[in-house]
Design a protein around this motif. Structure first.
Motif, PDB file in Angstrom:
ATOM      1  N   VAL A  50      91.075  18.659   8.385  1.00 24.28           N
ATOM      2  CA  VAL A  50      92.099  18.237   9.341  1.00 24.28           C
ATOM      3  C   VAL A  50      92.292  19.281  10.439  1.00 24.28           C
ATOM      4  O   VAL A  50      92.324  18.953  11.628  1.00 24.28           O
ATOM      5  N   VAL A  51      92.408  20.539  10.062  1.00 22.94           N
ATOM      6  CA  VAL A  51      92.582  21.607  11.051  1.00 22.94           C
ATOM      7  C   VAL A  51      91.329  21.722  11.924  1.00 22.94           C
ATOM      8  O   VAL A  51      91.427  21.888  13.148  1.00 22.94           O
ATOM      9  N   GLY A  52      90.156  21.608  11.324  1.00 28.20           N
ATOM     10  CA  GLY A  52      88.919  21.665  12.099  1.00 28.20           C
ATOM     11  C   GLY A  52      88.802  20.518  13.089  1.00 28.20           C
ATOM     12  O   GLY A  52      88.371  20.714  14.226  1.00 28.20           O
ATOM     13  N   ALA A  53      89.204  19.326  12.691  1.00 36.32           N
ATOM     14  CA  ALA A  53      89.171  18.180  13.600  1.00 36.32           C
ATOM     15  C   ALA A  53      90.152  18.372  14.749  1.00 36.32           C
ATOM     16  O   ALA A  53      89.834  18.084  15.908  1.00 36.32           O
ATOM     17  N   PHE A  54      91.336  18.869  14.450  1.00 32.05           N
ATOM     18  CA  PHE A  54      92.329  19.098  15.499  1.00 32.05           C
ATOM     19  C   PHE A  54      91.845  20.146  16.494  1.00 32.05           C
ATOM     20  O   PHE A  54      91.898  19.937  17.711  1.00 32.05           O
ATOM     21  N   LEU A  55      91.356  21.274  16.001  1.00 31.90           N
ATOM     22  CA  LEU A  55      90.879  22.329  16.894  1.00 31.90           C
ATOM     23  C   LEU A  55      89.644  21.887  17.670  1.00 31.90           C
ATOM     24  O   LEU A  55      89.515  22.190  18.862  1.00 31.90           O
ATOM     25  N   GLY A  56      88.749  21.156  17.024  1.00 33.14           N
ATOM     26  CA  GLY A  56      87.564  20.645  17.711  1.00 33.14           C
ATOM     27  C   GLY A  56      87.935  19.688  18.827  1.00 33.14           C
ATOM     28  O   GLY A  56      87.352  19.727  19.920  1.00 33.14           O
TER      29      GLY A  56
END
Length: 71
Positions: free
Chosen positions: A32-38
């Motif tokens: 989830v954090v990776g998708a948001f930052l990406g």
């Protein structure tokens, strides 16, 4: 190597597994954090690219837009 014996080296993938994917809660948080930052990085990059390609064509760049010509 004997069956059931573990290698001590492991490698990058095994290290990533140990850190991020062993527990479901940590894995879901990582995704989830990776998708948001990406998404933020891609959005910023596309915005900057769009602005660089449209300099002088944007509403803000045209000084007479919105002004009435005197008759």
């Amino acid at each position: 190597m004997e069956p059931g014996a573990r290698r001590s080296g492991g490698g990058v993938w095994e290290g990533l597994y140990r850190v991020f994917m062993r527990r479901t809660s940590v894995y879901v948080t990582f995704v989830v954090v990776g998708a948001f930052l990406g998404e933020r990085v891609v959005d910023y990059g596309v915005h900057r690219l769009w602005e660089a390609n449209n300099v002088g064509k944007r509403y803000e760049d045209i000084p007479v837009l919105g002004q009435r010509q005197s008759e």
